[in-house]
Scaffold this motif. Sequence first.
Motif, PDB file in Angstrom:
ATOM      1  N   LYS A 140       0.945  -1.021  -0.003  1.00 38.24           N
ATOM      2  CA  LYS A 140      -0.022  -0.078   0.019  1.00 38.24           C
ATOM      3  C   LYS A 140       0.869   1.124  -0.125  1.00 38.24           C
ATOM      4  CE  LYS A 140      -0.240   0.400   5.054  1.00 38.24           C
ATOM      5  NZ  LYS A 140      -1.219   0.473   6.193  1.00 38.24           N
ATOM      6  N   VAL A 141       0.342   2.246  -0.336  1.00 36.93           N
ATOM      7  CA  VAL A 141       1.044   3.686  -0.141  1.00 36.93           C
ATOM      8  C   VAL A 141       0.084   4.676   0.698  1.00 36.93           C
ATOM      9  CG1 VAL A 141       2.444   5.360  -1.144  1.00 36.93           C
ATOM     10  CG2 VAL A 141       2.276   3.040  -2.447  1.00 36.93           C
ATOM     11  N   ASN A 142       0.587   5.286   1.597  1.00 38.60           N
ATOM     12  CA  ASN A 142      -0.373   6.369   2.237  1.00 38.60           C
ATOM     13  C   ASN A 142       0.013   7.782   2.048  1.00 38.60           C
ATOM     14  OD1 ASN A 142       0.002   3.889   4.278  1.00 38.60           O
ATOM     15  ND2 ASN A 142      -2.033   4.537   4.188  1.00 38.60           N
ATOM     16  N   LEU A 143       1.279   8.076   1.967  1.00 37.37           N
ATOM     17  CA  LEU A 143       1.951   9.176   1.813  1.00 37.37           C
ATOM     18  C   LEU A 143       2.746   9.451   0.440  1.00 37.37           C
ATOM     19  CD1 LEU A 143       2.330   8.954   5.293  1.00 37.37           C
ATOM     20  CD2 LEU A 143       1.843  11.126   4.826  1.00 37.37           C
ATOM     21  N   ILE A 144       2.792  10.427  -0.175  1.00 37.24           N
ATOM     22  CA  ILE A 144       3.698  10.749  -1.037  1.00 37.24           C
ATOM     23  C   ILE A 144       4.188  12.155  -0.861  1.00 37.24           C
ATOM     24  CG2 ILE A 144       1.979  11.556  -3.018  1.00 37.24           C
ATOM     25  CD1 ILE A 144       5.685  10.485  -3.718  1.00 37.24           C
ATOM     26  N   PHE A 145       5.793  12.258  -0.635  1.00 36.83           N
ATOM     27  CA  PHE A 145       6.436  13.832  -0.514  1.00 36.83           C
ATOM     28  C   PHE A 145       7.045  14.144  -1.832  1.00 36.83           C
ATOM     29  CE2 PHE A 145       5.760  12.027   3.803  1.00 36.83           C
ATOM     30  CZ  PHE A 145       5.545  12.995   4.591  1.00 36.83           C
ATOM     31  N   ASN A 146       6.305  14.994  -2.485  1.00 37.13           N
ATOM     32  CA  ASN A 146       7.153  15.289  -3.889  1.00 37.13           C
ATOM     33  C   ASN A 146       7.789  16.473  -3.593  1.00 37.13           C
ATOM     34  OD1 ASN A 146       5.724  13.650  -5.738  1.00 37.13           O
ATOM     35  ND2 ASN A 146       3.918  14.667  -5.293  1.00 37.13           N
ATOM     36  N   ASN A 147       9.257  15.921  -3.005  1.00 37.47           N
ATOM     37  CA  ASN A 147      10.414  17.147  -2.463  1.00 37.47           C
ATOM     38  C   ASN A 147      11.353  17.417  -3.400  1.00 37.47           C
ATOM     39  OD1 ASN A 147      11.895  18.041   0.011  1.00 37.47           O
ATOM     40  ND2 ASN A 147      13.025  16.206  -0.776  1.00 37.47           N
ATOM     41  N   ALA A 148      11.608  16.513  -4.200  1.00 39.63           N
ATOM     42  CA  ALA A 148      12.838  16.784  -5.173  1.00 39.63           C
ATOM     43  C   ALA A 148      12.631  18.170  -5.979  1.00 39.63           C
ATOM     44  CB  ALA A 148      12.974  15.649  -6.250  1.00 39.63           C
ATOM     45  N   GLY A 149      13.822  18.728  -5.928  1.00 40.03           N
ATOM     46  CA  GLY A 149      13.859  20.007  -6.766  1.00 40.03           C
ATOM     47  C   GLY A 149      15.291  20.644  -6.902  1.00 40.03           C
ATOM     48  N   VAL A 150      15.500  21.701  -7.936  1.00 39.32           N
ATOM     49  CA  VAL A 150      16.684  22.317  -8.161  1.00 39.32           C
ATOM     50  C   VAL A 150      16.276  23.840  -8.505  1.00 39.32           C
ATOM     51  CG1 VAL A 150      17.524  20.234  -9.455  1.00 39.32           C
ATOM     52  CG2 VAL A 150      16.128  21.871 -10.772  1.00 39.32           C
ATOM     53  N   ALA A 151      17.434  24.241  -8.416  1.00 40.34           N
ATOM     54  CA  ALA A 151      17.373  25.836  -8.510  1.00 40.34           C
ATOM     55  C   ALA A 151      18.287  26.270  -9.568  1.00 40.34           C
ATOM     56  CB  ALA A 151      18.042  26.529  -7.129  1.00 40.34           C
ATOM     57  N   LEU A 152      17.727  27.579 -10.163  1.00 45.70           N
ATOM     58  CA  LEU A 152      18.330  28.170 -11.130  1.00 45.70           C
ATOM     59  C   LEU A 152      18.510  29.539 -11.065  1.00 45.70           C
ATOM     60  CD1 LEU A 152      19.490  28.314 -14.382  1.00 45.70           C
ATOM     61  CD2 LEU A 152      17.118  28.217 -14.902  1.00 45.70           C
ATOM     62  N   GLY A 153      19.569  30.341 -11.212  1.00 50.30           N
ATOM     63  CA  GLY A 153      19.568  31.814 -11.291  1.00 50.30           C
ATOM     64  C   GLY A 153      19.863  32.398 -12.807  1.00 50.30           C
ATOM     65  N   SER A 154      19.111  33.246 -13.150  1.00 45.37           N
ATOM     66  CA  SER A 154      18.817  33.604 -14.665  1.00 45.37           C
ATOM     67  C   SER A 154      17.965  34.632 -14.846  1.00 45.37           C
ATOM     68  CB  SER A 154      18.643  32.556 -15.641  1.00 45.37           C
ATOM     69  OG  SER A 154      18.613  32.919 -16.811  1.00 45.37           O
ATOM     70  N   VAL A 155      18.386  35.611 -15.584  1.00 44.82           N
ATOM     71  CA  VAL A 155      17.145  36.904 -16.207  1.00 44.82           C
ATOM     72  C   VAL A 155      16.471  36.299 -17.272  1.00 44.82           C
ATOM     73  CG1 VAL A 155      18.691  38.380 -15.186  1.00 44.82           C
ATOM     74  CG2 VAL A 155      18.746  37.867 -17.480  1.00 44.82           C
ATOM     75  N   VAL A 156      15.336  36.981 -17.507  1.00 44.55           N
ATOM     76  CA  VAL A 156      14.456  36.204 -18.554  1.00 44.55           C
ATOM     77  C   VAL A 156      15.209  36.333 -19.950  1.00 44.55           C
ATOM     78  CG1 VAL A 156      12.056  36.512 -19.801  1.00 44.55           C
ATOM     79  CG2 VAL A 156      12.515  36.708 -17.300  1.00 44.55           C
ATOM     80  N   ASP A 157      15.688  37.597 -20.425  1.00 45.49           N
ATOM     81  CA  ASP A 157      16.325  37.689 -21.649  1.00 45.49           C
ATOM     82  C   ASP A 157      17.915  37.203 -21.713  1.00 45.49           C
ATOM     83  OD1 ASP A 157      17.580  39.865 -19.826  1.00 45.49           O
ATOM     84  OD2 ASP A 157      17.211  41.411 -21.322  1.00 45.49           O
ATOM     85  N   GLY A 158      18.123  36.410 -20.822  1.00 50.66           N
ATOM     86  CA  GLY A 158      19.472  35.954 -20.929  1.00 50.66           C
ATOM     87  C   GLY A 158      19.640  34.414 -20.852  1.00 50.66           C
TER      88      GLY A 158
END
Length: 275
Positions: free
Chosen positions: A83-101
């Motif tokens: 069975k499964v009772n909980l899902i922790f969707n925890n994985a993540g990454v980060a990015l520093g950037s400007v929109v036009d670059g």
Amino acid sequence: MKDFKNKVAAITGAGSGMGRSLAVLLAARGCHVALSDINEKGLAETVKLLDGTGVKVTSQKLDVADKDAVFAWADKVAGDHGKVNLIFNNAGVALGSVVDGGGYDDFEWIMNINFWGVVHGTKAFLPYLKDAGDGHIINTSSLFGLIAVPSQSAYNASKFAVRGFTEALREELDLQKVGVSATSVHPGGIKTNIAKAARMDQSISKIGMDASSTAKFEKLFRTTADEAAAQMLRAVEKNQRRLLIGADAKVLDLVVRIFPSGYQKLIAMGSSRMK
């Protein structure tokens, strides 16, 4: 869900940070865990930490951006644990950037992990949570899912998307009355590796920032991964719709509520002082 004993929790991003802390805290409370991460070394270290806890532990190398792999993992978790009772969707990454670059490749990379990874995990595990009749989906957004800041347009987009997705999901689950709930989690500055591992595009120089700006912000981080994980479990117990983690998240959330659009000027002024 008031008790985690003999429940089964699946956790993405379990190789470090909050994912690892969640695994340790859940195991200590008698919850069986299915762990995944793209980092096999970190994942193995987390598994080792759970030796002797008396709970069943399974692990899987996983790229949450791969829809088929996430669905296959969900099937395997249900098969291995019954069975499964909980899902922790925890994985993540980060990015520093400007929109036009920044390039499209980086934008797609962060959206595929931060947003689509949450969507895949939710859709893959939701049928099993419904079958269990006692389930909870915990999706990690961010403080930056509440407030926008310069250099974080792609990250903001991914985390605002997680927030909207999770809040709509919670409303649907409330209406369906299937014994499953959902919480959107918004951590502020947490002492994990996500900032150090962030991709930093040189385009941020257009707004007077550089890679060292991240290090300056990191000095402000106060909340540990263990503290954040403990708050997440309490949020599940209380069936909270939204969880703000850290004084920074709570203060800035209040600022946005008071100045819905005017906060942008305040953020720009503050950012210029961090140069």
